[in-house]
Enzyme design. Sequence first.
Site, PDB file in Angstrom:
ATOM      1  N   ASP A  73      -0.968   4.323  -0.882  1.00  0.00           N
ATOM      2  CA  ASP A  73      -0.891   3.242  -0.313  1.00  0.00           C
ATOM      3  C   ASP A  73      -0.124   3.280   1.267  1.00  0.00           C
ATOM      4  OD1 ASP A  73       0.619   0.865   0.004  1.00  0.00           O
ATOM      5  OD2 ASP A  73       1.232   0.398  -1.636  1.00  0.00           O
ATOM      6  N   HIS A  84       5.673  -0.553  -4.806  1.00  0.00           N
ATOM      7  CA  HIS A  84       5.031  -1.968  -5.095  1.00  0.00           C
ATOM      8  C   HIS A  84       4.643  -2.366  -5.943  1.00  0.00           C
ATOM      9  CE1 HIS A  84       3.578  -5.868  -3.179  1.00  0.00           C
ATOM     10  NE2 HIS A  84       4.051  -5.601  -2.401  1.00  0.00           N
ATOM     11  N   GLN A  90       2.846   0.319   4.064  1.00  0.00           N
ATOM     12  CA  GLN A  90       4.252   0.109   5.273  1.00  0.00           C
ATOM     13  C   GLN A  90       3.944   1.898   5.838  1.00  0.00           C
ATOM     14  OE1 GLN A  90       6.354  -2.224   5.614  1.00  0.00           O
ATOM     15  NE2 GLN A  90       5.826  -3.364   3.189  1.00  0.00           N
ATOM     16  N   LYS A 108       0.265  -6.562   8.120  1.00  0.00           N
ATOM     17  CA  LYS A 108       1.707  -5.791   8.001  1.00  0.00           C
ATOM     18  C   LYS A 108       1.495  -5.122   9.447  1.00  0.00           C
ATOM     19  CE  LYS A 108       2.466  -5.765   3.038  1.00  0.00           C
ATOM     20  NZ  LYS A 108       3.627  -6.190   3.204  1.00  0.00           N
ATOM     21  N   CYS A 142       8.587  -7.301  -4.718  1.00  0.00           N
ATOM     22  CA  CYS A 142       7.575  -6.957  -5.157  1.00  0.00           C
ATOM     23  C   CYS A 142       7.829  -5.690  -5.414  1.00  0.00           C
ATOM     24  CB  CYS A 142       6.586  -7.087  -4.854  1.00  0.00           C
ATOM     25  SG  CYS A 142       5.776  -9.151  -4.483  1.00  0.00           S
TER      26      CYS A 142
HETATM   27  N1  PLP Z   1       2.156  -1.382  -0.555  1.00  0.00           N
HETATM   28  C1  PLP Z   1       3.025  -2.449   0.171  1.00  0.00           C
HETATM   29  C2  PLP Z   1       3.841  -0.668  -0.179  1.00  0.00           C
HETATM   30  C3  PLP Z   1       3.468  -3.421   0.880  1.00  0.00           C
HETATM   31  O1  PLP Z   1       5.003  -3.490   0.975  1.00  0.00           O
HETATM   32  C4  PLP Z   1       2.762  -4.472   0.019  1.00  0.00           C
HETATM   33  C5  PLP Z   1       3.369  -5.682   0.624  1.00  0.00           C
HETATM   34  O2  PLP Z   1       4.242  -5.168   0.481  1.00  0.00           O
HETATM   35  C6  PLP Z   1       1.898  -4.025  -1.186  1.00  0.00           C
HETATM   36  C7  PLP Z   1       1.121  -3.450  -0.963  1.00  0.00           C
HETATM   37  C8  PLP Z   1       0.794  -5.226  -0.998  1.00  0.00           C
HETATM   38  O3  PLP Z   1      -0.026  -5.627   0.266  1.00  0.00           O
HETATM   39  P1  PLP Z   1      -1.133  -6.944   0.471  1.00  0.00           P
HETATM   40  O4  PLP Z   1      -0.094  -8.169  -0.612  1.00  0.00           O
HETATM   41  O5  PLP Z   1      -1.279  -7.499   1.674  1.00  0.00           O
HETATM   42  O6  PLP Z   1      -2.025  -6.571  -0.390  1.00  0.00           O
END
Ligand code: PLP
Length: 415
Positions: free
Chosen positions: A209, A132, A212, A235, A373
Amino acid sequence: MSTVTPITEGTVDIARYRQDFPVLARPMNDRPLAFLDSAASAQKPECVIDAEARCYREYYANIHRGVYQLSQRSTEAYEGARAKVAELVNAPDKREVVFLRGTTEAVNLVASSYVRPRLEPGDEILITGMEHHSNIVPWQLLCEETGAKLVVSPINDRGEVDIDDFRGRLGPRTKFAAMVHVSNALGTINPVHEMVAAAREAGVPTLVDGAQGVPHLAVDVQAIGCDFYCFSGHKLYGPSGIGALWGRFDLLRAMRPYQGGGEMIRYVSFEGSAFAAPPQRFEAGTPNIAGAIALGVAVDYVREVGQSTIAAHEHTLLEYATARLEEIDGLRIIGTAREKAGVISFVLKGAHPHDIGTILDQEGVAVRAGHHCAQPVMERFGVPATVRASFGLYNNRDDVDALVNALYRVKEFFG
Ligand code: PLP
């Protein structure tokens, strides 16, 4: 009557949990809502909504500093939520859990406070080709500042990391490795245990990370063996604006603060200041108190349903959705990894994902259309965008059927 299949025969029925989410009962464009965008942000159960409201109604006050009862009660609830998050990911110590805005802030914190002081020009940071943007851009910024280099382990046509390639890129200059647990764009579940083990063998610290990961899988940071793991509350059926970073205590203790301000200090003078121990060192300013407390309730909720139960249910739905989508002529699924969580991305010949998303919305089906993203992933598969359906614990076969029926409408529309 719902057609949902009880997921653990005779013990758990997802239809029951659906009723906990008030928004799911609201029609969308005069149709039952099929909410298939939990990977972007999940809906909230009544208990989470209530917990946040109850905090403001009954016992809200700023935390840690107050000598009066309200403040003590808020502090207890906030710190209680920290303990719940620690248990959720099997952290050995609740002081290893830092409350932050979410995954994005957590990656930036680790980049700035842990990795930055350890980088020399020419050093390398290893990531994967399915990250992401929030696990790419902070590292790029860091590389720009320090002269370090971002190294990417590419993904194959199914959307999987090649563990041998990943291992092969861990060299003497690699100072850090960061990887997504579950790809939000492809649904791929990364072999994080193996990847982390490879990094450890090479003496390279790691961040996973888990944005998900935590919502879709049971997570055990000790079993994974990583040094940092982070996720976002929104999430995980919790509020937005709150998330957590787990980090090994010895690493957190050796790290510089991320931001300066109140709460994160031991004492302050004009000559210099001394910092509080973790996690307070990284929680400058007044935090999202009610949000953290409600996140704790979301954690209770998820644990009550059972993370393995959620994973099994979403897997069953994923298989059902994959089979049904594959029946549609001209539809191409992007991301066909052997290990996948409840995320399914696709393109449909002759129709732009945004147009598909708009038509699906008219049919009461909420999906995400775009690059999610993860623009490098789109580039890898040669598409500008995809339509993405993602599942939460409340989704059922009716939702998938609504999606498939609406896609046939899209096909009619575009001829
Ligand atoms: N990493 C992954 C795999 C994500 O799906 C997301 C959000 O869609 C993020 C990071 C970023 O999360 P946040 O916007 O809640 O900081």
